[in-house]
Design a protein around this motif. Structure first.
Motif, PDB file in Angstrom:
ATOM      1  N   HIS A 283       8.068   5.981   1.551  1.00  0.00           N
ATOM      2  CA  HIS A 283       6.797   6.305   0.914  1.00  0.00           C
ATOM      3  C   HIS A 283       5.908   7.191   1.788  1.00  0.00           C
ATOM      4  O   HIS A 283       4.819   7.581   1.370  1.00  0.00           O
ATOM      5  N   GLU A 284       6.361   7.516   2.989  1.00  0.00           N
ATOM      6  CA  GLU A 284       5.536   8.273   3.939  1.00  0.00           C
ATOM      7  C   GLU A 284       5.089   9.621   3.375  1.00  0.00           C
ATOM      8  O   GLU A 284       3.926  10.007   3.505  1.00  0.00           O
ATOM      9  N   GLY A 285       5.994  10.338   2.761  1.00  0.00           N
ATOM     10  CA  GLY A 285       5.649  11.651   2.211  1.00  0.00           C
ATOM     11  C   GLY A 285       4.566  11.565   1.153  1.00  0.00           C
ATOM     12  O   GLY A 285       3.625  12.358   1.145  1.00  0.00           O
ATOM     13  N   ALA A 286       4.691  10.594   0.261  1.00  0.00           N
ATOM     14  CA  ALA A 286       3.684  10.414  -0.790  1.00  0.00           C
ATOM     15  C   ALA A 286       2.337  10.057  -0.174  1.00  0.00           C
ATOM     16  O   ALA A 286       1.299  10.592  -0.576  1.00  0.00           O
TER      17      ALA A 286
ATOM     18  N   ILE B 281       3.555   5.401  -6.268  1.00  0.00           N
ATOM     19  CA  ILE B 281       3.238   5.263  -7.691  1.00  0.00           C
ATOM     20  C   ILE B 281       2.177   6.284  -8.089  1.00  0.00           C
ATOM     21  O   ILE B 281       2.317   6.984  -9.104  1.00  0.00           O
ATOM     22  N   VAL B 282       1.129   6.404  -7.306  1.00  0.00           N
ATOM     23  CA  VAL B 282       0.048   7.341  -7.618  1.00  0.00           C
ATOM     24  C   VAL B 282       0.536   8.783  -7.531  1.00  0.00           C
ATOM     25  O   VAL B 282       0.233   9.603  -8.394  1.00  0.00           O
ATOM     26  N   ALA B 283       1.318   9.101  -6.510  1.00  0.00           N
ATOM     27  CA  ALA B 283       1.844  10.466  -6.369  1.00  0.00           C
ATOM     28  C   ALA B 283       2.727  10.837  -7.559  1.00  0.00           C
ATOM     29  O   ALA B 283       2.645  11.962  -8.072  1.00  0.00           O
ATOM     30  N   ARG B 284       3.550   9.919  -8.021  1.00  0.00           N
ATOM     31  CA  ARG B 284       4.398  10.192  -9.192  1.00  0.00           C
ATOM     32  C   ARG B 284       3.557  10.378 -10.446  1.00  0.00           C
ATOM     33  O   ARG B 284       3.855  11.238 -11.279  1.00  0.00           O
TER      34      ARG B 284
ATOM     35  N   ARG C 155       0.817  -1.212   0.000  1.00  0.00           N
ATOM     36  CA  ARG C 155       0.000   0.000   0.000  1.00  0.00           C
ATOM     37  C   ARG C 155       0.854   1.267   0.000  1.00  0.00           C
ATOM     38  O   ARG C 155       0.517   2.251  -0.657  1.00  0.00           O
ATOM     39  N   ALA C 156       1.957   1.257   0.710  1.00  0.00           N
ATOM     40  CA  ALA C 156       2.841   2.425   0.730  1.00  0.00           C
ATOM     41  C   ALA C 156       3.485   2.631  -0.644  1.00  0.00           C
ATOM     42  O   ALA C 156       3.605   3.761  -1.119  1.00  0.00           O
TER      43      ALA C 156
ATOM     44  N   GLU D 120      -2.490  19.491  -7.942  1.00  0.00           N
ATOM     45  CA  GLU D 120      -1.672  20.064  -6.880  1.00  0.00           C
ATOM     46  C   GLU D 120      -1.776  19.209  -5.625  1.00  0.00           C
ATOM     47  O   GLU D 120      -2.844  19.099  -5.037  1.00  0.00           O
ATOM     48  N   LEU D 121      -0.675  18.603  -5.227  1.00  0.00           N
ATOM     49  CA  LEU D 121      -0.616  17.884  -3.961  1.00  0.00           C
ATOM     50  C   LEU D 121       0.110  18.760  -2.955  1.00  0.00           C
ATOM     51  O   LEU D 121       1.087  19.429  -3.309  1.00  0.00           O
TER      52      LEU D 121
END
Length: 71
Positions: free
Chosen positions: A38-41, A10-13, A4-5, A21-22
């Motif tokens: 992956h915490e930041g994403a 992958i989705v954030a990229r 999941r992380a 805008e994230l």
């Protein structure tokens, strides 16, 4: 299997390639992903309402992502 992380990254990229805008410095949304690369994403996606986690404050970062969740 993709965790999941990892899915959050992958989705954030992917969203970085389109005009979405994230938040750059969101609040920590999940207590169980501390120290993950992956915490930041995951936090950015949670702040945008894209990721909700498995339960409040819990991402379950090492659980596999099901196909329906990825879709």
């Amino acid at each position: 299997p993709v965790g999941r992380a990892q899915t959050a990254s992958i989705v954030a990229r992917a969203l970085a390639k389109v005009p979405v805008e994230l938040p750059l410095e969101p609040a920590d949304a999940f207590a169980d992903d501390g120290g993950s690369v992956h915490e930041g994403a995951a936090n950015r996606l949670a702040a945008a309402g894209i990721v909700t986690g498995k339960s409040p404050g819990r991402l379950a970062p090492f659980d596999p992502t099901r196909r329906d969740q990825m879709a």
